[in-house]
Design an enzyme around this catalytic site. Sequence first.
Site, PDB file in Angstrom:
ATOM      1  N   CYS A 129      60.522  21.369  25.510  1.00 48.05           N
ATOM      2  CA  CYS A 129      61.117  22.143  24.398  1.00 48.05           C
ATOM      3  C   CYS A 129      60.113  22.400  23.276  1.00 48.05           C
ATOM      4  O   CYS A 129      60.381  23.229  22.404  1.00 48.05           O
ATOM      5  CB  CYS A 129      62.332  21.409  23.846  1.00 48.05           C
ATOM      6  SG  CYS A 129      63.584  21.115  25.080  1.00 48.05           S
TER       7      CYS A 129
ATOM      8  N   HIS B  71      64.083  23.050  16.474  1.00 50.82           N
ATOM      9  CA  HIS B  71      64.548  23.187  17.856  1.00 50.82           C
ATOM     10  C   HIS B  71      66.050  22.911  17.895  1.00 50.82           C
ATOM     11  O   HIS B  71      66.534  22.006  17.227  1.00 50.82           O
ATOM     12  CB  HIS B  71      63.795  22.195  18.749  1.00 50.82           C
ATOM     13  CG  HIS B  71      64.322  22.164  20.143  1.00 50.82           C
ATOM     14  ND1 HIS B  71      64.517  23.316  20.867  1.00 50.82           N
ATOM     15  CD2 HIS B  71      64.711  21.130  20.947  1.00 50.82           C
ATOM     16  CE1 HIS B  71      65.001  22.986  22.058  1.00 50.82           C
ATOM     17  NE2 HIS B  71      65.131  21.678  22.121  1.00 50.82           N
TER      18      HIS B  71
ATOM     19  N   ASN C  89      70.980  24.825  24.118  1.00 52.85           N
ATOM     20  CA  ASN C  89      69.566  24.445  24.095  1.00 52.85           C
ATOM     21  C   ASN C  89      68.792  25.318  25.088  1.00 52.85           C
ATOM     22  O   ASN C  89      68.955  25.178  26.293  1.00 52.85           O
ATOM     23  CB  ASN C  89      69.455  22.959  24.460  1.00 52.85           C
ATOM     24  CG  ASN C  89      68.017  22.461  24.461  1.00 52.85           C
ATOM     25  OD1 ASN C  89      67.072  23.241  24.353  1.00 52.85           O
ATOM     26  ND2 ASN C  89      67.843  21.164  24.609  1.00 52.85           N
TER      27      ASN C  89
END
Length: 330
Positions: free
Chosen positions: A115, A257, A287
């Site tokens: 990520c 994030h 996500n």
Amino acid sequence: MNRYYAKFTAFGSYTPPKVLNNYDLEKIVDTTDEWIRTRTGMFERHIAADNEAASDLAYAAAKRAMESSPVKYREIDLILVATVTGDYAFPSTACILQKRLGMKDIPAFDLSAGCTGFIYAVDVARQFIENGTYKNILVVGVEVLTKITNWKDRNTCVLFGDGAGAAIVSRARSADISHIIDTKIWSDGSQGEYLYQPAGGSRMPASRKTVEENLHTVYMEGNKIFKLAVRSMTSAIDEILKQNKLKPDDVDWFIPHQANLRIIEAIIDRLHVPKDRVIINIEKYGNMSSATIPVAVDEAIRAKKIRRGDVILMVAFGAGLTWGSVLARY
Ligand code: UT7
């Protein structure tokens, strides 16, 4: 001394049209809209079609970034793609994207940092610009995590969505207000087993057994990752601000994030950042790993929240484990 400064010239993003919401998930696994909303802040996520791969999403996002930029296709010197869900193990998704964009005779490569991929890729792009090697770099964060999701595991299948975000990172002119102030990246491989895809690599190649046991999908120890994510992203913000003699108050927009709304809230609570200066779109996308940050920035620019001259701070945490931050004047 830097010979040159890098800047963000433009952003673009793409998410596939198919949407899966929490009520749809209630029909697939033993979960509820209430649990997903309160534990994660998510409601919808976009899902790639069966025939859509990472390079398709990346191409759409890259085209939008190029359309928003004065930089011409032939002026791109390098393509960098951050992904852990590329079209193939090889060749790289960056090379496939290069072909689609018709950008010949330039280097293109993928980068794997989970990520944190987009932050890592911007850090790499910045070095190439600052040392004078290149003038314009196409940086893409793309992920099709729903293709490596175990749809029988309620602990993970509610969390992920697909998408792509792209940025053009260019050499700044001396008159430009826009520039990347700093970038910082870290990793800790000793804790990598908390978040990984067990099968499909050389450690555990694909076999009937790995398919039957769903080992080609995301394995995550959510609780451990949660705590590490809060700690690491808080320190990534803290350190980049300190090193540049800035305070959270000097930042116009924080773009964290989007893995869990509670993670974001814990971070901004620790740093005393008001929520109205934080870009949050987790409810709509879930996500999207390396795509979350460029998608969020692109949306905020198009919504005229982020404006030229604003100080923006992006921060991420992910598989590796990896984490990092980018501080820029947009
Ligand atoms: O992108 C970078 C990396 N990713 C992250 O940063 C994600 C980090 N982790 C998280 O966001 C959270 O840990 C999760 C959202 C994954 C899980 O939330 P949690 O508050 O840590 O829940 P938990 O794993 O402690 O589970 C609590 C309970 C369990 O039931 P018991 O054992 O207490 O009876 C789970 O089985 O919630 C249960 N549960 C669910 N219940 C309904 C787990 N998933 C679900 C679900 N629906 N989807």
